[in-house]
Design a protein around this motif. Structure first.
Motif, PDB file in Angstrom:
ATOM      1  N   GLY A 188      38.167  13.942 -29.265  1.00 39.06           N
ATOM      2  CA  GLY A 188      38.531  12.565 -28.978  1.00 39.06           C
ATOM      3  C   GLY A 188      37.551  11.529 -29.484  1.00 39.06           C
ATOM      4  N   MET A 189      36.805  11.862 -30.528  1.00 37.85           N
ATOM      5  CA  MET A 189      35.837  10.941 -31.113  1.00 37.85           C
ATOM      6  C   MET A 189      36.239  10.587 -32.537  1.00 37.85           C
ATOM      7  N   THR A 190      35.713   9.493 -33.039  1.00 33.46           N
ATOM      8  CA  THR A 190      35.923   9.110 -34.436  1.00 33.46           C
ATOM      9  C   THR A 190      34.570   8.957 -35.116  1.00 33.46           C
ATOM     10  N   VAL A 191      34.567   9.096 -36.429  1.00 34.31           N
ATOM     11  CA  VAL A 191      33.335   8.986 -37.213  1.00 34.31           C
ATOM     12  C   VAL A 191      33.337   7.677 -37.988  1.00 34.31           C
ATOM     13  N   VAL A 192      32.226   6.962 -37.882  1.00 29.93           N
ATOM     14  CA  VAL A 192      32.023   5.741 -38.664  1.00 29.93           C
ATOM     15  C   VAL A 192      31.006   6.084 -39.752  1.00 29.93           C
ATOM     16  N   GLU A 193      31.449   6.078 -41.002  1.00 36.34           N
ATOM     17  CA  GLU A 193      30.565   6.460 -42.108  1.00 36.34           C
ATOM     18  C   GLU A 193      29.647   5.309 -42.498  1.00 36.34           C
ATOM     19  N   ALA A 194      28.414   5.688 -42.893  1.00 36.54           N
ATOM     20  CA  ALA A 194      27.431   4.698 -43.344  1.00 36.54           C
ATOM     21  C   ALA A 194      26.736   5.253 -44.586  1.00 36.54           C
ATOM     22  N   PRO A 195      27.301   5.008 -45.779  1.00 46.84           N
ATOM     23  CA  PRO A 195      26.753   5.582 -47.013  1.00 46.84           C
ATOM     24  C   PRO A 195      25.382   5.007 -47.367  1.00 46.84           C
TER      25      PRO A 195
ATOM     26  N   ILE B  89      26.005  15.193 -27.353  1.00 39.79           N
ATOM     27  CA  ILE B  89      26.172  13.738 -27.293  1.00 39.79           C
ATOM     28  C   ILE B  89      27.072  13.365 -26.118  1.00 39.79           C
ATOM     29  N   ARG B  90      28.159  14.116 -25.949  1.00 40.06           N
ATOM     30  CA  ARG B  90      29.096  13.843 -24.861  1.00 40.06           C
ATOM     31  C   ARG B  90      28.432  14.048 -23.487  1.00 40.06           C
ATOM     32  N   LYS B  91      27.544  15.041 -23.388  1.00 36.94           N
ATOM     33  CA  LYS B  91      26.864  15.285 -22.110  1.00 36.94           C
ATOM     34  C   LYS B  91      25.917  14.135 -21.762  1.00 36.94           C
ATOM     35  N   VAL B  92      25.210  13.652 -22.776  1.00 32.96           N
ATOM     36  CA  VAL B  92      24.252  12.568 -22.544  1.00 32.96           C
ATOM     37  C   VAL B  92      24.960  11.225 -22.415  1.00 32.96           C
ATOM     38  N   LEU B  93      25.995  11.029 -23.222  1.00 30.60           N
ATOM     39  CA  LEU B  93      26.736   9.765 -23.250  1.00 30.60           C
ATOM     40  C   LEU B  93      28.227  10.056 -23.094  1.00 30.60           C
ATOM     41  N   PRO B  94      28.700  10.272 -21.880  1.00 28.87           N
ATOM     42  CA  PRO B  94      30.101  10.652 -21.658  1.00 28.87           C
ATOM     43  C   PRO B  94      31.109   9.659 -22.234  1.00 28.87           C
ATOM     44  N   GLY B  95      30.715   8.404 -22.350  1.00 23.29           N
ATOM     45  CA  GLY B  95      31.658   7.402 -22.845  1.00 23.29           C
ATOM     46  C   GLY B  95      31.634   7.189 -24.347  1.00 23.29           C
ATOM     47  N   ALA B  96      30.791   7.923 -25.064  1.00 27.71           N
ATOM     48  CA  ALA B  96      30.677   7.737 -26.511  1.00 27.71           C
ATOM     49  C   ALA B  96      31.956   8.164 -27.222  1.00 27.71           C
ATOM     50  N   LYS B  97      32.490   7.282 -28.030  1.00 29.04           N
ATOM     51  CA  LYS B  97      33.719   7.568 -28.778  1.00 29.04           C
ATOM     52  C   LYS B  97      33.520   7.459 -30.289  1.00 29.04           C
ATOM     53  N   ARG B  98      32.596   6.575 -30.699  1.00 33.49           N
ATOM     54  CA  ARG B  98      32.415   6.316 -32.125  1.00 33.49           C
ATOM     55  C   ARG B  98      31.043   6.847 -32.569  1.00 33.49           C
ATOM     56  N   ILE B  99      31.071   7.822 -33.472  1.00 37.33           N
ATOM     57  CA  ILE B  99      29.855   8.479 -33.945  1.00 37.33           C
ATOM     58  C   ILE B  99      29.494   7.913 -35.320  1.00 37.33           C
ATOM     59  N   GLY B 100      28.401   7.183 -35.397  1.00 33.81           N
ATOM     60  CA  GLY B 100      27.957   6.646 -36.681  1.00 33.81           C
ATOM     61  C   GLY B 100      27.170   7.694 -37.456  1.00 33.81           C
ATOM     62  N   VAL B 101      27.570   7.943 -38.696  1.00 32.70           N
ATOM     63  CA  VAL B 101      26.930   8.992 -39.501  1.00 32.70           C
ATOM     64  C   VAL B 101      26.440   8.421 -40.830  1.00 32.70           C
ATOM     65  N   PRO B 102      25.147   8.131 -40.946  1.00 29.32           N
ATOM     66  CA  PRO B 102      24.606   7.755 -42.254  1.00 29.32           C
ATOM     67  C   PRO B 102      24.469   8.999 -43.125  1.00 29.32           C
ATOM     68  N   TYR B 103      24.802   8.890 -44.415  1.00 27.91           N
ATOM     69  CA  TYR B 103      24.728  10.063 -45.288  1.00 27.91           C
ATOM     70  C   TYR B 103      24.738   9.608 -46.738  1.00 27.91           C
ATOM     71  N   ASN B 104      24.329  10.506 -47.611  1.00 30.85           N
ATOM     72  CA  ASN B 104      24.313  10.248 -49.051  1.00 30.85           C
ATOM     73  C   ASN B 104      25.609  10.778 -49.662  1.00 30.85           C
TER      74      ASN B 104
END
Length: 317
Positions: free
Chosen positions: A183-190, A147-162
Protein backbone atom coordinates in the motif's frame (compact mmCIF):
# COMPACT_ATOMS: atom_id res chain seq x y z
CA UNK A 1 41.91 8.07 -9.20
CA UNK A 2 43.34 6.45 -6.09
CA UNK A 3 45.78 3.61 -6.27
CA UNK A 4 47.79 1.54 -3.85
CA UNK A 5 49.89 -1.54 -4.44
CA UNK A 6 50.83 -4.19 -1.91
CA UNK A 7 54.05 -5.47 -3.42
CA UNK A 8 55.00 -9.13 -3.07
CA UNK A 9 58.27 -10.11 -1.46
CA UNK A 10 60.58 -12.38 -3.42
CA UNK A 11 61.67 -15.80 -2.31
CA UNK A 12 59.31 -16.28 0.62
CA UNK A 13 59.30 -19.80 2.06
CA UNK A 14 55.80 -21.20 2.47
CA UNK A 15 54.41 -24.05 4.51
CA UNK A 16 51.83 -24.88 1.84
CA UNK A 17 53.35 -25.84 -1.55
CA UNK A 18 50.08 -25.06 -3.36
CA UNK A 19 50.49 -21.40 -2.38
CA UNK A 20 54.21 -21.17 -3.20
CA UNK A 21 53.60 -19.06 -6.30
CA UNK A 22 52.95 -15.38 -5.74
CA UNK A 23 49.57 -14.25 -7.04
CA UNK A 24 48.30 -10.87 -8.18
CA UNK A 25 44.76 -9.64 -7.53
CA UNK A 26 43.51 -6.34 -8.97
CA UNK A 27 40.58 -4.72 -7.16
CA UNK A 28 38.54 -1.78 -8.40
CA UNK A 29 35.43 0.05 -7.19
CA UNK A 30 33.27 2.70 -8.81
CA UNK A 31 33.64 5.03 -5.82
CA UNK A 32 34.98 5.07 -2.29
CA UNK A 33 32.52 4.88 0.58
CA UNK A 34 32.49 2.77 3.77
CA UNK A 35 30.48 -0.17 2.39
CA UNK A 36 32.59 -0.65 -0.74
CA UNK A 37 35.81 -0.05 1.18
CA UNK A 38 34.71 -2.75 3.64
CA UNK A 39 34.17 -5.17 0.74
CA UNK A 40 37.71 -4.52 -0.50
CA UNK A 41 39.18 -5.05 2.97
CA UNK A 42 37.14 -8.23 3.45
CA UNK A 43 38.44 -9.68 0.18
CA UNK A 44 42.05 -9.11 1.24
CA UNK A 45 41.38 -10.56 4.70
CA UNK A 46 39.84 -13.73 3.22
CA UNK A 47 42.80 -14.21 0.88
CA UNK A 48 45.15 -13.80 3.83
CA UNK A 49 43.20 -16.44 5.74
CA UNK A 50 43.52 -18.74 2.71
CA UNK A 51 47.29 -18.39 2.74
CA UNK A 52 47.98 -15.49 0.38
CA UNK A 53 49.60 -12.81 2.51
CA UNK A 54 49.82 -9.27 1.11
CA UNK A 55 53.44 -8.24 0.79
CA UNK A 56 54.62 -11.85 0.86
CA UNK A 57 52.69 -14.21 -1.40
CA UNK A 58 50.12 -11.77 -2.73
CA UNK A 59 50.26 -8.53 -4.68
CA UNK A 60 47.10 -6.44 -4.44
CA UNK A 61 46.46 -3.41 -6.62
CA UNK A 62 43.45 -1.20 -5.95
CA UNK A 63 41.99 1.69 -7.92
CA UNK A 64 38.80 3.71 -7.47
CA UNK A 65 36.99 5.32 -10.38
CA UNK A 66 35.81 8.14 -8.09
CA UNK A 67 32.28 7.82 -9.40
CA UNK A 68 33.20 8.22 -13.08
CA UNK A 69 32.12 5.39 -15.44
CA UNK A 70 34.66 6.51 -18.06
CA UNK A 71 37.41 6.19 -15.47
CA UNK A 72 36.05 2.77 -14.52
CA UNK A 73 36.46 1.65 -18.14
CA UNK A 74 39.98 3.05 -18.22
CA UNK A 75 40.92 1.20 -15.04
CA UNK A 76 39.41 -2.00 -16.45
CA UNK A 77 41.52 -1.79 -19.60
CA UNK A 78 44.63 -1.01 -17.58
CA UNK A 79 44.10 -3.97 -15.28
CA UNK A 80 43.40 -6.34 -18.17
CA UNK A 81 46.63 -5.21 -19.82
CA UNK A 82 48.57 -6.19 -16.68
CA UNK A 83 47.13 -9.73 -16.77
CA UNK A 84 46.57 -10.29 -13.02
CA UNK A 85 45.48 -13.69 -11.76
CA UNK A 86 42.04 -12.32 -10.84
CA UNK A 87 40.27 -8.97 -11.19
CA UNK A 88 37.71 -8.13 -8.48
CA UNK A 89 35.36 -5.32 -9.53
CA UNK A 90 33.20 -3.99 -6.69
CA UNK A 91 29.80 -2.55 -7.70
CA UNK A 92 27.83 -2.92 -10.92
CA UNK A 93 29.47 -0.14 -13.02
CA UNK A 94 32.96 -1.41 -12.26
CA UNK A 95 31.91 -5.00 -12.94
CA UNK A 96 30.35 -4.04 -16.27
CA UNK A 97 33.52 -2.19 -17.26
CA UNK A 98 35.78 -5.12 -16.41
CA UNK A 99 33.57 -7.78 -18.00
CA UNK A 100 33.40 -5.68 -21.20
CA UNK A 101 37.19 -5.43 -21.26
CA UNK A 102 38.15 -9.12 -21.09
CA UNK A 103 36.96 -12.59 -21.99
CA UNK A 104 39.89 -14.51 -20.54
CA UNK A 105 41.22 -12.83 -17.39
CA UNK A 106 39.31 -14.34 -14.41
CA UNK A 107 36.74 -11.93 -12.94
CA UNK A 108 35.05 -12.26 -9.53
CA UNK A 109 32.62 -9.39 -8.99
CA UNK A 110 31.16 -8.28 -5.67
CA UNK A 111 28.38 -6.02 -4.35
CA UNK A 112 26.33 -6.38 -7.54
CA UNK A 113 22.61 -6.42 -6.92
CA UNK A 114 21.39 -7.94 -10.20
CA UNK A 115 24.17 -9.74 -12.14
CA UNK A 116 21.76 -10.97 -14.82
CA UNK A 117 20.08 -7.58 -15.31
CA UNK A 118 23.52 -5.98 -15.50
CA UNK A 119 24.41 -8.53 -18.23
CA UNK A 120 27.40 -9.87 -16.34
CA UNK A 121 26.17 -13.46 -16.54
CA UNK A 122 23.25 -15.16 -18.25
CA UNK A 123 22.79 -18.00 -15.80
CA UNK A 124 23.90 -17.45 -12.19
CA UNK A 125 23.97 -21.19 -11.52
CA UNK A 126 26.21 -21.87 -14.52
CA UNK A 127 27.88 -18.55 -15.41
CA UNK A 128 30.40 -20.03 -17.87
CA UNK A 129 33.27 -18.07 -19.36
CA UNK A 130 35.62 -16.11 -17.14
CA UNK A 131 33.11 -14.49 -14.78
CA UNK A 132 31.50 -15.30 -11.44
CA UNK A 133 30.92 -13.41 -8.21
CA UNK A 134 28.68 -12.47 -5.35
CA UNK A 135 25.36 -10.61 -5.36
CA UNK A 136 24.22 -8.38 -2.53
CA UNK A 137 20.56 -8.19 -3.50
CA UNK A 138 19.06 -6.44 -0.46
CA UNK A 139 16.08 -7.56 1.64
CA UNK A 140 13.87 -4.79 0.22
CA UNK A 141 10.61 -6.11 1.62
CA UNK A 142 12.13 -6.24 5.09
CA UNK A 143 13.21 -2.63 4.64
CA UNK A 144 9.66 -1.58 3.78
CA UNK A 145 8.29 -3.46 6.77
CA UNK A 146 10.91 -1.76 8.94
CA UNK A 147 9.76 1.64 7.68
CA UNK A 148 6.14 0.65 8.33
CA UNK A 149 7.00 -0.44 11.90
CA UNK A 150 8.73 2.84 12.69
CA UNK A 151 6.32 5.03 10.70
CA UNK A 152 2.94 3.25 10.44
CA UNK A 153 1.44 6.12 8.48
CA UNK A 154 4.15 6.33 5.81
CA UNK A 155 2.69 5.96 2.33
CA UNK A 156 5.13 7.75 0.02
CA UNK A 157 8.69 6.41 -0.17
CA UNK A 158 11.18 8.85 -1.68
CA UNK A 159 14.01 7.05 -3.50
CA UNK A 160 17.00 9.02 -4.78
CA UNK A 161 18.97 7.00 -7.35
CA UNK A 162 21.22 7.22 -10.39
CA UNK A 163 19.15 6.42 -13.53
CA UNK A 164 22.38 5.67 -15.39
CA UNK A 165 23.17 2.74 -13.10
CA UNK A 166 21.50 -0.44 -14.36
CA UNK A 167 21.76 -1.93 -10.89
CA UNK A 168 19.80 0.97 -9.39
CA UNK A 169 17.15 1.03 -12.11
CA UNK A 170 16.49 -2.67 -11.53
CA UNK A 171 16.34 -2.14 -7.78
CA UNK A 172 13.90 0.77 -8.06
CA UNK A 173 11.63 -1.49 -10.09
CA UNK A 174 11.71 -4.05 -7.29
CA UNK A 175 11.02 -1.37 -4.68
CA UNK A 176 7.99 -0.14 -6.66
CA UNK A 177 6.52 -3.61 -6.94
CA UNK A 178 6.98 -4.41 -3.26
CA UNK A 179 5.81 -0.97 -2.14
CA UNK A 180 2.55 -1.43 -4.05
CA UNK A 181 2.09 -4.76 -2.32
CA UNK A 182 2.17 -2.94 1.02
CA UNK A 183 0.00 0.00 0.00
CA UNK A 184 2.91 2.38 -0.58
CA UNK A 185 4.03 4.40 -3.59
CA UNK A 186 7.53 5.36 -4.71
CA UNK A 187 8.55 8.93 -5.47
CA UNK A 188 11.64 8.85 -7.69
CA UNK A 189 14.44 11.40 -7.28
CA UNK A 190 17.04 11.00 -10.08
CA UNK A 191 20.65 12.06 -9.51
CA UNK A 192 23.20 11.30 -12.20
CA UNK A 193 26.22 12.25 -10.10
CA UNK A 194 27.13 12.76 -6.47
CA UNK A 195 26.87 16.55 -6.76
CA UNK A 196 23.19 16.19 -7.69
CA UNK A 197 22.19 14.02 -4.74
CA UNK A 198 21.44 16.86 -2.32
CA UNK A 199 19.14 18.54 -4.84
CA UNK A 200 17.38 15.24 -5.49
CA UNK A 201 16.81 14.79 -1.75
CA UNK A 202 15.50 18.34 -1.38
CA UNK A 203 13.08 17.65 -4.19
CA UNK A 204 11.45 14.99 -2.02
CA UNK A 205 10.50 17.43 0.74
CA UNK A 206 6.72 17.68 0.82
CA UNK A 207 6.40 14.86 -1.71
CA UNK A 208 7.53 11.89 0.40
CA UNK A 209 6.91 10.71 3.96
CA UNK A 210 10.31 9.04 4.21
CA UNK A 211 13.52 8.78 2.18
CA UNK A 212 14.96 5.35 1.39
CA UNK A 213 18.52 5.22 0.06
CA UNK A 214 18.84 1.89 -1.72
CA UNK A 215 22.16 0.35 -2.73
CA UNK A 216 23.03 3.15 -5.15
CA UNK A 217 26.71 4.07 -5.00
CA UNK A 218 26.15 7.58 -6.33
CA UNK A 219 23.71 8.28 -3.50
CA UNK A 220 25.66 6.47 -0.80
CA UNK A 221 28.82 8.41 -1.69
CA UNK A 222 26.91 11.63 -0.91
CA UNK A 223 24.85 10.25 1.96
CA UNK A 224 25.64 13.06 4.39
CA UNK A 225 23.84 15.48 2.07
CA UNK A 226 20.70 13.31 2.19
CA UNK A 227 20.92 12.99 5.97
CA UNK A 228 21.23 16.78 6.30
CA UNK A 229 18.06 17.27 4.23
CA UNK A 230 16.29 14.71 6.40
CA UNK A 231 17.31 16.39 9.65
CA UNK A 232 16.51 19.90 8.41
CA UNK A 233 13.04 18.90 7.25
CA UNK A 234 12.13 16.17 9.77
CA UNK A 235 12.05 13.72 6.89
CA UNK A 236 13.33 10.35 8.17
CA UNK A 237 16.04 8.67 6.10
CA UNK A 238 16.34 4.86 6.02
CA UNK A 239 19.11 3.05 4.17
CA UNK A 240 19.54 -0.12 2.17
CA UNK A 241 22.94 -0.81 3.73
CA UNK A 242 23.81 -1.02 7.40
CA UNK A 243 27.07 0.92 7.09
CA UNK A 244 25.05 4.04 6.32
CA UNK A 245 23.32 3.93 9.71
CA UNK A 246 26.50 5.05 11.47
CA UNK A 247 26.63 7.94 9.00
CA UNK A 248 23.22 9.20 10.08
CA UNK A 249 20.32 7.16 8.70
CA UNK A 250 17.58 5.96 11.05
CA UNK A 251 17.90 2.21 10.56
CA UNK A 252 18.55 -0.61 8.13
CA UNK A 253 18.47 -4.35 7.77
CA UNK A 254 21.31 -5.56 5.65
CA UNK A 255 24.68 -7.10 5.18
CA UNK A 256 27.90 -6.52 7.01
CA UNK A 257 29.93 -5.50 3.97
CA UNK A 258 33.22 -6.64 5.42
CA UNK A 259 31.62 -10.10 5.54
CA UNK A 260 30.41 -9.62 1.96
CA UNK A 261 34.04 -9.01 1.07
CA UNK A 262 35.17 -12.08 2.99
CA UNK A 263 32.63 -14.23 1.15
CA UNK A 264 33.85 -12.75 -2.15
CA UNK A 265 37.46 -13.41 -1.17
CA UNK A 266 36.66 -17.05 -0.56
CA UNK A 267 35.50 -17.29 -4.19
CA UNK A 268 38.66 -15.51 -5.35
CA UNK A 269 40.73 -18.04 -3.38
CA UNK A 270 39.04 -20.89 -5.24
CA UNK A 271 40.00 -19.31 -8.55
CA UNK A 272 43.59 -18.76 -7.40
CA UNK A 273 43.72 -22.46 -6.52
CA UNK A 274 42.79 -23.40 -10.08
CA UNK A 275 39.00 -23.49 -10.38
CA UNK A 276 37.48 -21.81 -13.43
CA UNK A 277 35.21 -18.85 -12.62
CA UNK A 278 32.58 -20.08 -15.05
CA UNK A 279 32.27 -23.32 -13.10
CA UNK A 280 31.53 -21.51 -9.82
CA UNK A 281 27.88 -20.45 -9.35
CA UNK A 282 27.15 -16.84 -8.56
CA UNK A 283 26.18 -16.70 -4.90
CA UNK A 284 24.13 -14.28 -2.81
CA UNK A 285 25.61 -12.70 0.30
CA UNK A 286 24.66 -14.40 3.54
CA UNK A 287 23.50 -12.85 6.78
CA UNK A 288 21.39 -9.80 7.62
CA UNK A 289 21.72 -7.49 10.61
CA UNK A 290 19.31 -4.94 12.08
CA UNK A 291 21.15 -1.70 12.85
CA UNK A 292 19.45 1.36 14.37
CA UNK A 293 20.50 4.90 15.21
CA UNK A 294 18.20 6.41 17.89
CA UNK A 295 20.04 9.77 17.83
CA UNK A 296 19.56 10.12 14.07
CA UNK A 297 15.92 9.12 14.45
CA UNK A 298 15.39 11.80 17.08
CA UNK A 299 17.05 14.42 14.87
CA UNK A 300 14.55 13.55 12.16
CA UNK A 301 11.54 13.65 14.49
CA UNK A 302 11.18 9.90 14.97
CA UNK A 303 11.09 7.76 18.12
CA UNK A 304 12.17 4.17 17.55
CA UNK A 305 9.99 1.48 19.17
CA UNK A 306 11.66 0.01 22.25
CA UNK A 307 11.32 -3.57 21.03
CA UNK A 308 13.02 -2.64 17.75
CA UNK A 309 15.98 -1.14 19.57
CA UNK A 310 16.23 -4.18 21.83
CA UNK A 311 16.30 -6.56 18.87
CA UNK A 312 18.98 -4.63 16.96
CA UNK A 313 22.40 -6.15 16.47
CA UNK A 314 23.99 -2.71 16.60
CA UNK A 315 22.63 0.42 18.26
CA UNK A 316 24.34 3.62 17.13
CA UNK A 317 24.72 6.71 19.26
Amino acid sequence: MIRFVMAAAVGVALATPALAQTKTVAITAIVEHPALDAVRDGVVEALKAAGWVPGQTLTVEYQSAQGNPATAAQIARQFVGKRPDVIVPISTPSAQAVVAATRDVPVVFSAVTDPVGAQLVRNPDHPGGNVTGLSDFPPVEEHLLLIRKVLPGAKRIGVPYNPGDANSVSLVGTIKALAAKHGMTVVEAPANRSSEVQGAARGLVGKADVIYTALDNTVVSALEAVVAVGAQNKLPVFSGDTDSVARGTVASIGFNYFEVGRQTGQIVARVLKGEKPGDIPVTTARGTDLVVNPAAAQAMGVTLPADLVQSAKVVGK
